[in-house]
Every structure is written in structure tokens, then in C-alpha cells.
Design an enzyme around this catalytic site. Structure first.
Site, PDB file in Angstrom:
ATOM      1  N   GLU A  23      -3.380  -8.706   2.828  1.00  0.00           N
ATOM      2  CA  GLU A  23      -3.187  -9.333   4.146  1.00  0.00           C
ATOM      3  C   GLU A  23      -4.340  -9.062   5.113  1.00  0.00           C
ATOM      4  O   GLU A  23      -4.394  -9.686   6.195  1.00  0.00           O
ATOM      5  CB  GLU A  23      -1.878  -8.833   4.771  1.00  0.00           C
ATOM      6  CG  GLU A  23      -1.936  -7.459   5.425  1.00  0.00           C
ATOM      7  CD  GLU A  23      -1.893  -6.275   4.464  1.00  0.00           C
ATOM      8  OE1 GLU A  23      -1.885  -5.116   4.940  1.00  0.00           O
ATOM      9  OE2 GLU A  23      -1.867  -6.500   3.241  1.00  0.00           O
ATOM     10  N   HIS A  57      -4.245  -4.243   0.131  1.00  0.00           N
ATOM     11  CA  HIS A  57      -4.011  -4.881   1.432  1.00  0.00           C
ATOM     12  C   HIS A  57      -4.518  -6.317   1.400  1.00  0.00           C
ATOM     13  O   HIS A  57      -5.483  -6.665   2.098  1.00  0.00           O
ATOM     14  CB  HIS A  57      -4.735  -4.109   2.527  1.00  0.00           C
ATOM     15  CG  HIS A  57      -4.041  -2.871   2.977  1.00  0.00           C
ATOM     16  ND1 HIS A  57      -2.896  -2.892   3.740  1.00  0.00           N
ATOM     17  CD2 HIS A  57      -4.334  -1.565   2.761  1.00  0.00           C
ATOM     18  CE1 HIS A  57      -2.502  -1.647   3.991  1.00  0.00           C
ATOM     19  NE2 HIS A  57      -3.345  -0.825   3.417  1.00  0.00           N
ATOM     20  N   CYS A  81       0.821  -1.218   0.000  1.00  0.00           N
ATOM     21  CA  CYS A  81       0.000   0.000   0.000  1.00  0.00           C
ATOM     22  C   CYS A  81       0.854   1.268   0.000  1.00  0.00           C
ATOM     23  O   CYS A  81       1.552   1.537  -0.964  1.00  0.00           O
ATOM     24  CB  CYS A  81      -1.002  -0.029   1.147  1.00  0.00           C
ATOM     25  SG  CYS A  81      -2.357   1.166   0.905  1.00  0.00           S
TER      26      CYS A  81
END
Length: 305
Positions: free
Chosen positions: A237, A235, A142
Site C-alpha cells: 500500500e 507494504h 507487515c
């Protein structure tokens, strides 16, 4: 194979309950192999949450990984206790004479600032410069993907008219790329940002390749030729409720923000959350660790130049 982390790290119990193989330090020392050394520069405010998210993905591979965390000494963390930082983190000066197979630099909630206005920018540039000669491959997430593209290649970021916030469909731009092995033709990933990188700026740099983008979210995955640098604008994750937590946080601050797009069933706040990015996230991190770190990095880390 497991990840090797401190026994008392809060993420350890969470990951064990999820049946992710976490090896304690005592057992790891008995292993007659060299684990991959991965350094994580955690710039996110709630560090324990980000630790767990990243370790969950790193630990879901057949590779043994030894993880170390660092944080910027030039920034005072307001959302993570000093005791946690003292127990589980180092500062850059403690690791700068070491070499690592891989480095992950997380996002950070500082997008609306110019890079040079970020209070740890000088320290971050030192780390990114150091990574060129002491890390085999760096994975930028990001905001740090924008920071990395700016530092390494002079590519600027531009403000969006409104926050890009939600889960978006992405396409593959290049076939037969190891980082994308196993990916479907279309896949999803969360985004949460106020700025973007322009495609034409990336295309003007011969060293860079655009691997994936989205009609709605723009560029997603960019890498340098050879895989020294991986830049991911979203993102992958994130946990299932991370976007919801960010939405609640912003509303409590009286920030005018829409609900995350393509996140709740029928796009109605309070409906079930539609999680559709975890398979992609696991593939992305596994492919990076396997093809750009494990299979390429020298066994003798001192040979990284």
C-alpha cells in the site's frame, strides 16, 4: 463503484483529485444495494497517510465499500490529533457487537518488541479473537501479519541481522489461486521491517499455504485455507515516497540505516524513485475484496459465525 467515507475525512479530497470515486454519505443512503462493510484497525503512527493509502486501493475496484476506522484505546497516539481520532475513529468497544465483511489490520513500528510487550497487545488479541466470529476475511499487513500468525497459529517471529528495507522481487509459489489472479510471474513489493517469519514454521501448519516469497525478502503472502486470514509481510500500500520518508525519519533520529534497496535509479540517493509495485498492490486488494469478501460473504451479515 465508490468507497463511502465521511465527507470531511482528509483523504476524501486527495482521492477525488486522483479520480477515485468517493461517494458522500447523503448519496450513499439512496443506493439500493448493500455495500461491503470493511473495518480498518489502523496501528500506524501517521494515521492520515495510511488512511489515504488504503482507501486509494479499496476505492479502485468495482465494489461499493463502506469503511470504518478503529484504533486501540489502550495506546495514546502521538502523531495523530485527538480531534481527528474523535471525528473519524471508533474504539473496539463501539463496534464489537457488529459484523463486518472484511477487516484490515495495518502494520505498526513495534517489531523490536516481543508481542506481549506491546502496550495494546491484550486489546489486539481481543480484536483478533473477535474477528474469528464477526468478520468474514481479515487482511494482515507487515507487523500485524506476524502478530496474526503468532496469535492464531503460534508461529514466532525472528530478528533480522539488519533492517529489510527497500523494494524486492517476488515469485508466485502456487498457481490458480484467486488472490493471485492477474499477477505476473515476477512482481515487486516494498518491505520495511526488522523481523521475519521462517518458512519451515509456516509449512508445519497444515491450515496455512505459502502463496508468494522472495529470494531476498523471504515469505511474502501466506493465507489460511479458505481465505479467512490473509497475511502479507510487506507494504504494497505504500506511496512512492513512503520509504524515502522513513529513511529521512530514521537518519534524523541518528539511526544507522542504508538507503532503501532497489528504490532509487542506480541505487543512488536522490535519483528518481523507481515505482514498480502499484499494479501488484491494486490487484492484491481488488482480488481480496472480490474473491474472498464480496463473492463469499453472506448478504445477511448476522450469518457470519
Amino acid at each position: 463503484m465508490p468507497i463511502k467515507i465521511p465527507d470531511s475525512l482528509p483523504a476524501s479530497d486527495i482521492l477525488k483529485k486522483e479520480n477515485i470515486f468517493v461517494m458522500n454519505e447523503k448519496r450513499a443512503y439512496k443506493q439500493d444495494i448493500r455495500p461491503l462493510r470493511i473495518l480498518i484497525l489502523n496501528l500506524m503512527p501517521v494515521k492520515i497517510t495510511t488512511e489515504t493509502q488504503l482507501l486509494r486501493l479499496i476505492g479502485n475496484t468495482p465494489l461499493q465499500v463502506e469503511v470504518e476506522f478503529i484504533y486501540p484505546a489502550s495506546h495514546l497516539s502521538k502523531n495523530t490529533s485527538r480531534s481527528h481520532l474523535a471525528s473519524f475513529y471508533k474504539t473496539f468497544d463501539k463496534v464489537k457487537y457488529d459484523k463486518f465483511d472484511g477487516l484490515i489490520i495495518t502494520g505498526a513500528p513495534v517489531e523490536n518488541l516481543e508481542f506481549e510487550e506491546v502496550n495494546y497487545w491484550k486489546e489486539l488479541t481481543e480484536i483478533m479473537e473477535w474477528s474469528n466470529h464477526n468478520v468474514f476475511s481479515t487482511f494482515h499487513i507487515c507487523w500485524s501479519s506476524q502478530a496474526g500468525l503468532y496469535f492464531h497459529y503460534g508461529i514466532k517471529k525472528y530478528p533480522l541481522k539488519e533492517k529489510l528495507f527497500g523494494v524486492y522481487k517476488h515469485n508466485i509459489n502456487k498457481r490458480n489461486i484467486k488472490l493471485l489472479r492477474g499477477f505476473d510471474d515476477e512482481f515487486f513489493a516494498p518491505h520495511s521491517r526488522h523481523t521475519q517469519i521462517r518458512k519451515e514454521d509456516v509449512l508445519s501448519v497444515k491450515e496455512l499455504e505459502i502463496l508468494s516469497e522472495s529470494d531476498e525478502a523471504g515469505l511474502y503472502i501466506v493465507k489460511s485455507k479458505g481465505g479467512k486470514h490473509i497475511f502479507v509481510s510487506g507494504h504494497s500500500e505504500y506511496d512512492s515516497k513512503t520509504l524515502q520518508d522513513e529513511y529521512i525519519r530514521d537518519k534524523e533520529k541518528n539511526i544507522n540505516i542504508d538507503i532503501p534497496k532497489n528504490y532509487y535509479e542506480e541505487n543512488i540517493l536522490g535519483n528518481n524513485i523507481k515505482v514498480k509495485w502499484k499494479s501488484h498492490a491494486n490487484l492484491l486488494f481488488a482480488n481480496w475484496l472480490n474473491y474472498y469478501v464480496y463473492q463469499e460473504t453472506p448478504f445477511d451479515l448476522s450469518k457470519i459465525t
